[in-house]
Write an enzyme that holds these catalytic residues in place. Structure first.
Site, PDB file in Angstrom:
ATOM      1  N   ASP A 166       0.245  -1.314   0.096  1.00 20.82           N
ATOM      2  CA  ASP A 166      -0.068  -0.258   0.119  1.00 20.82           C
ATOM      3  C   ASP A 166       1.358   1.341  -0.110  1.00 20.82           C
ATOM      4  OD1 ASP A 166       0.769   0.244   2.987  1.00 20.82           O
ATOM      5  OD2 ASP A 166      -0.926  -0.414   3.363  1.00 20.82           O
ATOM      6  N   LYS A 189      -4.019  -0.734  -1.715  1.00 15.52           N
ATOM      7  CA  LYS A 189      -4.494  -1.650  -0.542  1.00 15.52           C
ATOM      8  C   LYS A 189      -5.356  -1.056   0.107  1.00 15.52           C
ATOM      9  CE  LYS A 189      -3.402  -3.018   3.711  1.00 15.52           C
ATOM     10  NZ  LYS A 189      -2.377  -3.321   4.822  1.00 15.52           N
TER      11      LYS A 189
HETATM   12  C1  R5P Z   1      -1.241  -1.752   7.735  1.00 17.99           C
HETATM   13  O1  R5P Z   1      -1.319  -1.021   7.209  1.00 17.99           O
HETATM   14  C2  R5P Z   1       0.227  -2.528   7.815  1.00 17.99           C
HETATM   15  O2  R5P Z   1       0.938  -2.110   7.186  1.00 17.99           O
HETATM   16  C3  R5P Z   1       0.247  -3.881   7.721  1.00 17.99           C
HETATM   17  O3  R5P Z   1       0.053  -3.937   6.029  1.00 17.99           O
HETATM   18  C4  R5P Z   1      -0.739  -4.949   8.297  1.00 17.99           C
HETATM   19  O4  R5P Z   1      -0.905  -4.363   9.767  1.00 17.99           O
HETATM   20  C5  R5P Z   1      -0.657  -6.010   7.434  1.00 17.99           C
HETATM   21  O5  R5P Z   1      -1.914  -6.771   8.444  1.00 17.99           O
HETATM   22  P1  R5P Z   1      -2.391  -8.122   7.593  1.00 17.99           P
HETATM   23  O6  R5P Z   1      -1.247  -9.653   8.259  1.00 17.99           O
HETATM   24  O7  R5P Z   1      -2.890  -8.623   9.182  1.00 17.99           O
HETATM   25  O8  R5P Z   1      -3.060  -7.787   6.623  1.00 17.99           O
END
Ligand code: R5P
Length: 291
Positions: A166, A189
């Site tokens: 993202d 994302k």
């Molecule tokens: C959120 O924006 C963070 O940068 C990570 O992408 C996120 O915390 C990852 O979480 P998960 O592994 O549960 O998708």
């Protein structure tokens, strides 16, 4: 300066002290039968600058309370200055009000650490570094992206493509791509604020025939990496790798990633785990030297 390795970051704290050639302060900790923590310093901190190294990964609340108790003990034993070194700072993802009625959790945590006696804080790849300006004490964010990229560089990764899942991870990816000397890009994302489900908008990226390395701050449930890996394979990547600073790897996250075809997961010792192949010790030691 003395280093106090907290119970959550014992090894990392000792590595940092070794690199700095400085003494460590042992701390005794135990849990009472009712679940409350107890801590006692087993060395002198009188007149010293003390860096308390304690990450706050799961169980976050317990790690935070331990940190607050240790800082209180250091403070009341007449340290000159207390630096909290918290590689993974829990609650940092709730850094604003997304839905009416919510708390800004990270600001509440910062106030708690301030009340315990923290003078300044060092953290690593906090989710959104701007939030540090709202802390009641000076706080510094370090980036482990070059170290993670260095891991791949040592393995002579050719035809690599660094990718952020993202826009929030774009700075990390730019730093990593500079080390790897490769192209980079980002995905778009979205996370449903109610269900937590992740979706990624389809877009064209020049990953065909390349090894795609996804760089992110956190891997928690693995949902983000799974969706990103699926898209990268769809776009023609030959292999997909995942690199993160904070490998929380909740539940079956690791299995989910492998099932999605992720060849290797590389994390740091911010959260000690089986994928913690890169140590933050040199990065943190350097930051403490520069203070
Ligand atoms: C959120 O924006 C963070 O940068 C990570 O992408 C996120 O915390 C990852 O979480 P998960 O592994 O549960 O998708």
């Amino acid at each position: 300066m003395k280093i106090l390795p907290g119970p959550a970051s014992k090894e990392l704290g000792e590595k940092i002290a070794k690199l700095l050639g400085t003494e460590t302060v042992p701390v005794f900790s135990k849990v009472f039968p009712d679940g409350e923590f107890y801590v006692r310093l087993e060395g002198s901190v009188e007149g010293e600058t003390v860096a308390v190294v304690q990450t706050t990964g799961p169980p976050q609340d317990q790690r935070l309370i331990q940190l607050a108790l240790i800082v209180d003990a250091v403070r009341r034993n007449n340290a000159r200055r207390v630096i909290a070194v918290v590689p993974y700072l829990a609650y940092a993802r709730q850094d604003k009000v997304f839905l009416k009625g919510e708390a800004v959790s990270i600001e509440a945590i910062a106030r708690m650490l301030d009340a315990a006696g923290v003078d300044s804080l060092i953290t690593v790849n906090i989710h959104e570094k701007n939030v540090l300006t709202k802390f009641p004490f000076p706080a510094k964010n370090l980036s482990a992206a070059p170290l993670l990229a260095g891991y791949f560089k040592q393995r002579e990764f050719r035809d690599a493509f660094a990718i952020a899942p993202d826009k929030g991870a774009i700075e990390m990816v730019q730093e990593a791509a500079a080390v790897l000397g490769c192209e980079y890009g980002y995905l778009e994302k979205q996370r449903d604020r109610y269900t937590g489900l992740v979706s990624i908008k389809k877009k064209e990226l020049d990953v065909k025939g390349k090894k795609a390395i996804i760089f992110d701050d956190i891997i928690s449930t693995g949902g983000t990496i799974v969706v990103a890996a699926n898209l990268l394979y769809e776009l023609g990547a030959i292999e997909v790798y995942a690199a993160c600073v904070h490998p929380l790897l909740i539940g079956e996250a690791e299995k989910r990633l492998r099932e999605a075809g992720v060849k290797e997961i590389v994390g740091t010792d911010s959260i000690p785990s089986l994928v913690s192949k890169v140590s933050l010790a040199p990065l943190i030691a350097q930051a403490l030297r520069e203070l």
